[in-house]
Design an enzyme around this catalytic site. Structure first.
Site, PDB file in Angstrom:
ATOM      1  N   SER A 183       0.838  -1.185   0.000  1.00 22.06           N
ATOM      2  CA  SER A 183       0.000   0.000   0.000  1.00 22.06           C
ATOM      3  C   SER A 183       0.874   1.236   0.000  1.00 22.06           C
ATOM      4  CB  SER A 183      -0.870   0.011   1.259  1.00 22.06           C
ATOM      5  OG  SER A 183      -0.051   0.199   2.393  1.00 22.06           O
ATOM      6  N   LYS A 184       0.289   2.298  -0.456  1.00 23.72           N
ATOM      7  CA  LYS A 184       1.002   3.562  -0.505  1.00 23.72           C
ATOM      8  C   LYS A 184       1.439   3.959   0.897  1.00 23.72           C
ATOM      9  CE  LYS A 184       0.284   8.441  -1.477  1.00 23.72           C
ATOM     10  NZ  LYS A 184      -0.659   9.467  -1.929  1.00 23.72           N
TER      11      LYS A 184
END
Length: 493
Positions: free
Chosen positions: A247-248
């Site tokens: 995930s970012k």
RNA sequence: GGCCCCUUCGUCUAGCGGUUCAGGACAUUGGCCUCUCACGCCGAAGAUCACGGGUUCGAAUCCCGUAGGGGUCACCA
């Protein structure tokens, strides 16, 4: 097979990351393979988190990768009326009902149930059987309500045949009456998504395994809406080395498509790598042209298990998955020179090293340069960093090269200028004559040929490794060769 | 915790009952080539096929358990 229509429906709440890109790639490949259509649909119903910057970023990422779509982008918010109409239809037909329970009481109930480790922690159906009078009464009292889907209460299983995972089923009684419309009147994802897929006549839904539990509920919605259920294919997720979903938030830019663009990746190389993360053609091929990959692709050969994006933070040798770099390097050294030349031009321009004559008088030299140096480069960035000496005079000499090939032999202070003299005396320098001259000098001096040659590599290219020096002596402008050889003195300070 | 999915070399994977004491790729590593590095080529190392039971003449491949991992359980998408 009826017309193939697939979609890529990102929610614009961040940049395009490699997981999303992979979903887009599989959908795109599937559409191309079957002569179908790919629809781009921006699912922006979460107005709180959706941003225009994100929409732009996603589209930019897809375009960079070379993923083209046939319809859209459509915006989910534009179809709000349809979503509401569907909800009202279900309500009118008794397939959904209004629920007046407050979020707080529901949260409390769920937490209590989970704490007590009860098997079913879903909605308990408090409002499922309210009489029309009771509903009217609560509405008159101004109590806000959501709309819940009335899951058939019967024995047996809801099921669908997943193209990747096989038959997936779940007992009706394990599925709670889920919310399809918020108390503010706005329909939720589960419903919107189905309504949009019906309108867009989506034939195959190819998405991540994180949607699996949604699918069972959506199958119920299709049935309630009296529509055929599309084919579902759930692709494995991409995890990090700790097996956590990428995930970012936790991985930063390394998982953003944009990062690869900025770090000298070729779009097709990234796409090729990503496609292989969870899919294989069934034979040993790993490098594909666009046509080959489209031809080879099939949902059935998508892997069932999650794959790991193999990158170590702060790895000195590999800034991302080694295989991704390897594939990128492969394309870098094998793609048509003309093609890579224009990409390198972009890099040179960005670095302020572009010389217009590379497009005219020196075009041949420019192409030859690329041809010579690309073999050991990993990214487009290497052309302006490792390859800087080919395009500029203000390059720095690699430390190891300086220490090992220059400073170690102080006599090079005189040897290299000597070599320059011999080159100057020669009228035509070819790889052959250069070799003769260099080796001849070494012989006359009674030293190993490698000493002046490697030193020359260091002062002329700034590198400890590179193409054949003999070819380079002939390739570089003579004046440059002479100057760089004679300037060796400055290095001993 | 419930439900769903998954489990073959470090990583990506092939394999779908016997020709596999498991093949390929990347990474690691030895060598050749050589002015260096890379490419290329030839090697090496690396997986008791998560574990335990079955079924079978025979299982990585089928069945059942167990363990581990992942997903999901929102008035997010």
């Amino acid at each position: 097979m009826p017309e193939v229509r697939v979609r890529f429906p990102p929610s614009p709440t961040g940049y395009l990351h490699i997981g999303g890109a992979r979903t887009a790639i599989y959908n795109w490949l599937f559409a191309k393979k079957h002569g179908g259509k790919l629809i781009l649909r921006i699912e922006d119903t979460d107005t709180e988190r959706s941003t225009q910057a994100s929409i732009d970023g996603i589209i930019e990422g897809l375009e960079w990768l070379g993923i083209d779509w046939d319809e859209g982008p459509y915006f989910q918010t534009e179809f709000a009326a349809e979503h509401c109409a569907a909800a009202n239809k279900l309500l009118a037909e008794g397939k959904a009902y209004k629920c007046f329970c407050t979020k707080e009481s529901l949260d409390a109930k769920r937490e209590a149930a989970m704490a007590a480790k009860q098997s079913f922690v879903g909605y308990d159906g408090t409002c499922r059987n309210l009489t029309p009078e009771q509903v009217a009464e609560k509405e008159a009292a101004g109590i806000p309500s959501v709309v819940r889907f009335k899951v058939p209460r019967r024995d047996g299983m809801v099921s669908y045949d997943d193209k990747v995972l096989g038959l997936i089923k779940r007992a009706y009684n394990d599925i709670e009456d889920f919310v399809i419309v918020r108390s503010n009147g706005k329909p939720l994802y589960l419903l919107c998504n189905v309504v949009d897929d019906i309108r867009d006549r989506i034939s195959h839904v190819i998405r991540g395994q994180d949607h699996m539990t949604n699918t069972l509920r959506q199958v119920l919605l299709y049935e309630a809406l009296g529509q055929p259920v599309p084919v579902f294919a759930h692709m494995p997720l991409t995890l990090d080395l700790n097996k956590a979903k990428i995930s970012k938030r936790s991985h930063g830019e390394i998982v953003a498509v944009q990062f690869y663009k900025q770090n000298g990746f070729l779009p097709w190389a990234l796409l090729n790598f990503l496609a292989l993360l969870g899919w294989n053609p069934g034979d040993d091929r790993e490098i594909f042209s666009r046509e080959e990959m489209i031809e080879a692709f099939s949902l059935e050969r998508i892997t069932k298990s999650n794959s790991i994006f193999n990158f170590k933070k702060d790895d000195p040798k590999f800034f991302t998955d080694p295989k991704a770099i390897n594939i990128n390097a492969h394309y870098l050294r094998t793609m048509p020179v003309a093609e890579i030349a224009s990409l390198v031009k972009g890099e040179l321009e960005e670095a302020g090293l572009w010389n217009p004559t590379y497009d005219s008088d020196k075009k041949e030299w420019y192409l030859k340069t690329i041809e010579m140096i690309r073999e050991r480069f990993h990214t487009l960035k290497d052309f302006t960093t490792l390859g800087r000496a080919f395009f500029a005079d203000d390059f720095t000499i690699d430390e190891a090269a300086l220490a090992k090939n220059v400073l170690k032999h102080p006599d090079l202070k005189t040897w290299l200028p000597l070599l320059a003299d011999r080159f100057e005396a020669a009228d035509d320098i070819t790889a052959e004559s250069a070799e003769e001259i260099a080796k001849g000098l070494a012989e006359d001096l009674g030293i190993k040929p490698g000493i002046p040659i490697n030193a020359a590599r260091a002062v002329i290219t700034g590198q400890i490794k590179g193409p054949s020096m003999f070819e380079l002596f002939a390739h570089f402008d003579k004046a440059t060769v002479l100057k760089r050889l004679r300037d060796v003195d400055r290095l001993y300070v």
